[in-house]
Design a protein around this motif. Sequence first.
Motif, PDB file in Angstrom:
ATOM      1  N   ALA A  80      -7.704   0.283  -2.965  1.00  0.00           N
ATOM      2  CA  ALA A  80      -7.666  -1.180  -2.866  1.00  0.00           C
ATOM      3  C   ALA A  80      -8.842  -1.799  -3.623  1.00  0.00           C
ATOM      4  O   ALA A  80      -8.685  -2.800  -4.333  1.00  0.00           O
ATOM      5  N   ILE A 129      -4.470  -3.573   0.272  1.00  0.00           N
ATOM      6  CA  ILE A 129      -4.217  -3.535  -1.167  1.00  0.00           C
ATOM      7  C   ILE A 129      -3.738  -4.894  -1.663  1.00  0.00           C
ATOM      8  O   ILE A 129      -4.177  -5.390  -2.708  1.00  0.00           O
ATOM      9  N   GLY A 134      -7.041  -6.244  -2.792  1.00  0.00           N
ATOM     10  CA  GLY A 134      -6.816  -5.762  -4.145  1.00  0.00           C
ATOM     11  C   GLY A 134      -6.302  -6.840  -5.071  1.00  0.00           C
ATOM     12  O   GLY A 134      -6.933  -7.168  -6.081  1.00  0.00           O
TER      13      GLY A 134
END
Length: 427
Positions: free
Chosen positions: A57, A109, A113
């Motif tokens: 991530a 994520i 991310g």
Amino acid sequence: MNWAARRLSGRMHYAWISVGVVFLVLLAAAGTRATPSVMMLPLEQQFGWSRATISLAISINLALYGLTGPFAAAAMQRFGVRPTLLVALGALATGVGLSALMTAPWQMILVWGVLVGGATGVAAITLAATVVNRWFTSHRGLAMGILTASSATGQLVFLPMLAAITERFGWRPMVLVVAAAAAVTLPLVAWLLPERPADLVLRPFGEAPDAPPPVPVAQKNPIALAFGTLGMASKRRDFWLLSGSFFICGASTNGYIGTHLIAMCADHGMTEVQGAGLLAAMGVFDLFGTTLSGWLSDRFNARVLLFWYYGLRGLSLMFLPHAFGIDFYGLPVFAVFYGLDWVATVPPTVRLATDVFGKESAPIVFGWVVAAHQLGAAFAALGGGMLRASLGTYTVATMISGSLCIVAAVMVLRINKAPRAMQALAT
């Protein structure tokens, strides 16, 4: 123009006030980018997520942070700095706040991310380069050094406090504090950040009174402008040398030390607060080192400065595995040595990009160079986590990072250097 900016503009040149506003924006964004390193151990303990999973991530975050840069610089040319930045900061505050609800790796994520990575890519070094090129004719290196140092100051202000909040209350209250810090910058940008000096009937700082007015920039599609500039720059060897060296810069700072140092300290029996304190100490020294680097880049050969910066950084990383075994002096020596050099590479790199590609194209070209920086950071964040998971130690990853810095020290000596035949003709 906003009444608040007009009232302040008569007391000092507004270029320095713009630097102050952007400094605070970059400060909040730097604290946000540093937050996952504080979250790594709590998420591992609460959910059982591996460091490799969390590092994935973080690596996506770092990659998008860089890849967003050139498109953000192009959007600032097309739509304006203030509107572009307000949208990004709103997304940043929202994304960080939503991360308090996550319970699965895919959510980290998606939020940390993708959403946070893209938003911080707007509030990044390319923003600093755009503002400095618009507001300064002289003292560009100093202004860029001050703004770059805000990244280190972000660690100084946020990391120890965030680690202490996490240790006492948990990671969820900590991310809400980070979201609030990002939200506070919204009114500052809305009220105090003009687009250009001309909005306040001013010239850029240091520009001669009889200098011709700037040529209006054609209003192009930001995506086409970003890719068009990349096509132009990619035909030059200097672009690849700048990008390659900055790839290594990102790998050896944000990606490796910024992501893994707290966890590395935990492997040696230190607490999260102690690890965060070490990063904060490095931030103090980088505040001085990067500001000094900006001053030096106004006066000395940028290639030579970068050679020393990368070389000394490589040596300090090779010393790090030994520093944990030296009582009292080991880690403080590393913190001073490495901290002075943390992002000192940015001002001379911006100077070289401006010298090679010109004032108007430089922010977008530098955005692509920063993209390489963050791809390097993503490579090191993921690679460091995978090597730690497979080997049980960070030593190999640390030595690889140090060796890459030595390679970068050699690369930068070739940037913006004319072939010998052309030098002979010039003389």
